[in-house]
Design a protein around this motif. Structure first.
Motif, PDB file in Angstrom:
ATOM      1  N   UNK A 208       1.061  -1.254   0.006  1.00  0.00           N
ATOM      2  CA  UNK A 208      -0.093   0.030  -0.126  1.00  0.00           C
ATOM      3  C   UNK A 208       0.928   1.039  -0.107  1.00  0.00           C
ATOM      4  N   UNK A 209       0.971   1.927  -1.052  1.00  0.00           N
ATOM      5  CA  UNK A 209       2.108   2.716  -1.282  1.00  0.00           C
ATOM      6  C   UNK A 209       1.346   4.287  -1.798  1.00  0.00           C
ATOM      7  N   UNK A 210       2.179   5.329  -1.629  1.00  0.00           N
ATOM      8  CA  UNK A 210       1.725   6.558  -1.994  1.00  0.00           C
ATOM      9  C   UNK A 210       1.323   6.693  -3.354  1.00  0.00           C
ATOM     10  N   UNK A 211       0.467   7.213  -3.822  1.00  0.00           N
ATOM     11  CA  UNK A 211      -0.281   7.417  -5.141  1.00  0.00           C
ATOM     12  C   UNK A 211      -0.139   8.777  -5.644  1.00  0.00           C
ATOM     13  N   UNK A 212       0.657   9.151  -6.656  1.00  0.00           N
ATOM     14  CA  UNK A 212       0.757  10.429  -7.141  1.00  0.00           C
ATOM     15  C   UNK A 212      -0.556  10.875  -7.748  1.00  0.00           C
ATOM     16  N   UNK A 213      -1.030  10.165  -8.567  1.00  0.00           N
ATOM     17  CA  UNK A 213      -2.628  10.505  -9.117  1.00  0.00           C
ATOM     18  C   UNK A 213      -3.446  10.913  -8.395  1.00  0.00           C
ATOM     19  N   UNK A 214      -3.692  10.243  -7.127  1.00  0.00           N
ATOM     20  CA  UNK A 214      -4.588  10.365  -6.264  1.00  0.00           C
ATOM     21  C   UNK A 214      -4.383  11.813  -5.374  1.00  0.00           C
ATOM     22  N   UNK A 216      -2.583  14.263  -6.692  1.00  0.00           N
ATOM     23  CA  UNK A 216      -2.719  15.324  -7.691  1.00  0.00           C
ATOM     24  C   UNK A 216      -4.291  15.642  -7.964  1.00  0.00           C
ATOM     25  N   UNK A 217      -5.105  14.683  -7.649  1.00  0.00           N
ATOM     26  CA  UNK A 217      -6.606  14.656  -7.638  1.00  0.00           C
ATOM     27  C   UNK A 217      -7.202  15.299  -6.460  1.00  0.00           C
ATOM     28  N   UNK A 218      -6.485  15.466  -5.477  1.00  0.00           N
ATOM     29  CA  UNK A 218      -6.917  15.993  -4.225  1.00  0.00           C
ATOM     30  C   UNK A 218      -7.572  14.987  -3.575  1.00  0.00           C
TER      31      UNK A 218
END
Length: 441
Positions: A208-214, A216-218
């Motif tokens: 379970x890792x940091x998701x840049x897209x999530x 950036x979507x706020x």
């Protein structure tokens, strides 16, 4: 009962059914997310809500008070028209602390992971200040500290989305961080818990890792299940800097460990509550299948983790006699959870006998729902299960809460005492029994 409460209150001389053990002197505290103002459902995540701390003080066979207080983050003080809480901030965090509450070095601290500094609370649970532990804390803290029963020091692992590493830290009995080890951790995983043995710190690196897209979507919680991230568990010597990694053949997620200990053959045993996944399809909470109690054997010579099912009952919030942190234990306690095979809303409590591989269930009845249990020994030298299991229990009929005290050696019997609160305590995260001996007024 996940819904927030809006009122801060103080209630004195609480009614009791039964008899409170005279040995108990302290506060039973718990904390959880509790939005101070209306939230946009599309932008709100339970894990990130403003915090509220609850407490019941017990002394001399009386329940002196119940208090609940918002933990003062910037969102809380803005909503209440108050001045901001003093003290340093970490990164862009608004200072929300909503996950755990502990007593250490004479203070009461509200904790959260991956961002905000701890918030110091008064004995009566009012927010005093944000604290970076007199400048010794270099950044994010943790929601789960492990107190070494021999030294009284706190051991923890912290993470933060900007870091390419995690930090193993030790907080001394003076309340200052005395040791920091940075461990490279590519992918920026979510590391909710850790464990210690007499010689090792156990590190979780799970998918379970940091998701840049999530991000950036706020999204308020930008962590996602990542099947491309290998699942492994690390062993770090408590006074060392090198990690021995052991791979898991079947990826999963662990929010909470029960306990861990060293074996004579160089392996390490750790008991954990295993979730099949987290934040894969349900992004609002850990709801990807039943969470079950497993025993993991970490074999550093083979670089592997061997797994064994201990209980297939859906459960969470494992606790034990914390005088034995890092040592072999016989008994563990947990909260029964709804199962994919039942219509249970919330359940009772479980007591696991890890030697006999049996489980007892305390059933509060259909109108009640138990939260996280806490074990309190009868005395410093009492036997492992000679004491009480204390728990906040939601009463659906009253729409209010009780604090129930169970004799751990008569687990399925009638409670020793029940304290009846006049208010509702929402389902939240974690709490502790904090004896008066470890906090100051």
């Amino acid at each position: 009962n996940f819904a927030p409460v809006s009122e801060e209150r103080t209630d004195l001389d609480l009614p009791i059914t039964g008899t409170l053990p005279p040995e108990l002197g302290g506060r039973l505290l718990r904390i959880g997310p509790n939005p101070v103002a209306a939230e946009d459902p599309d932008a709100y995540h339970w894990f990130t809500g403003t915090g509220m701390v609850h407490g019941v003080r017990i002394t001399d066979g009386r329940a002196d008070w119940y208090r609940n207080r918002f933990v003062r983050s910037n969102r809380v003080t803005d909503a209440l028209g108050e001045s901001p809480l003093p003290g340093p901030s970490h990164g862009p965090s608004d200072g929300t602390a909503n996950t755990h509450v502990i007593g250490h070095a004479g203070t009461t601290l509200a904790l959260v992971e991956a961002g905000a500094f701890p918030v110091e609370l008064s004995y009566e649970l009012d927010s005093v200040c944000r604290t970076n532990l007199a400048g010794s804390l270099p950044g994010s803290f943790s929601a789960h500290t492990k107190r070494d029963p021999e030294t009284g020091e706190l051991h923890l692992v912290s993470y933060y989305w900007e870091w390419d590493h995690i930090k193993y830290m030790v907080v001394g009995t003076d309340g200052l961080v005395r040791r920091i080890v940075e461990v490279e951790m590519p992918g920026s995983p979510m590391v909710h818990d850790c464990a210690i043995t007499a010689s090792q710190v156990i590190l979780f690196d799970l998918p379970c890792t940091f998701n840049l897209d999530a991000a950036m979507a706020g999204e308020p919680l930008p962590y996602r299940w990542n099947p491309d991230h290998a699942a492994r568990v690390g062993l770090l010597g408590r006074e060392g800097t090198d990690v021995q990694w052991c791979e898991l053949d079947d990826p999963c997620y662990v929010y909470h460990s029960l306990n861990a200990h060293d074996e004579t053959d160089g392996c390490v045993t750790i008991d954990v509550v295993r979730h099949p996944k987290t934040f894969a399809t349900d992004l609002r909470g850990p709801n990807e299948g039943d969470s079950k109690l497993e025993r993991w054997t970490l074999d550093p010579s083979a670089g592997k983790v061997r797994t064994e099912l201990l209980s297939d009952i859906a459960q969470e919030f494992p606790r034990h006699d914390e005088r034995l942190i890092g040592q072999p234990i016989r008994y563990g306690y947990a909260t029964e959870l709804p199962s994919t095979e039942s219509d249970l809303e919330m359940g009772g409590l479980l007591k696991h006998d890890l030697a006999k591989r049996t489980t007892e269930r305390w059933d509060p009845g259909p109108r009640y729902a138990a939260m996280e249990p806490v074990f309190v020994p009868r005395s410093n030298d009492a036997a492992e299960d000679d004491g009480w299991v204390m728990v906040y229990v939601h009463d659906k009929e009253r729409n209010a809460c009780d604090v129930v005290i169970i004799d751990a050696q008569d687990f399925t019997g009638e409670p020793v005492a029940t304290i009846h609160l006049p208010a509702r305590v929402p389902f939240g995260f974690h709490g502790n029994w904090v004896p008066d001996a470890v906090t100051s007024r």
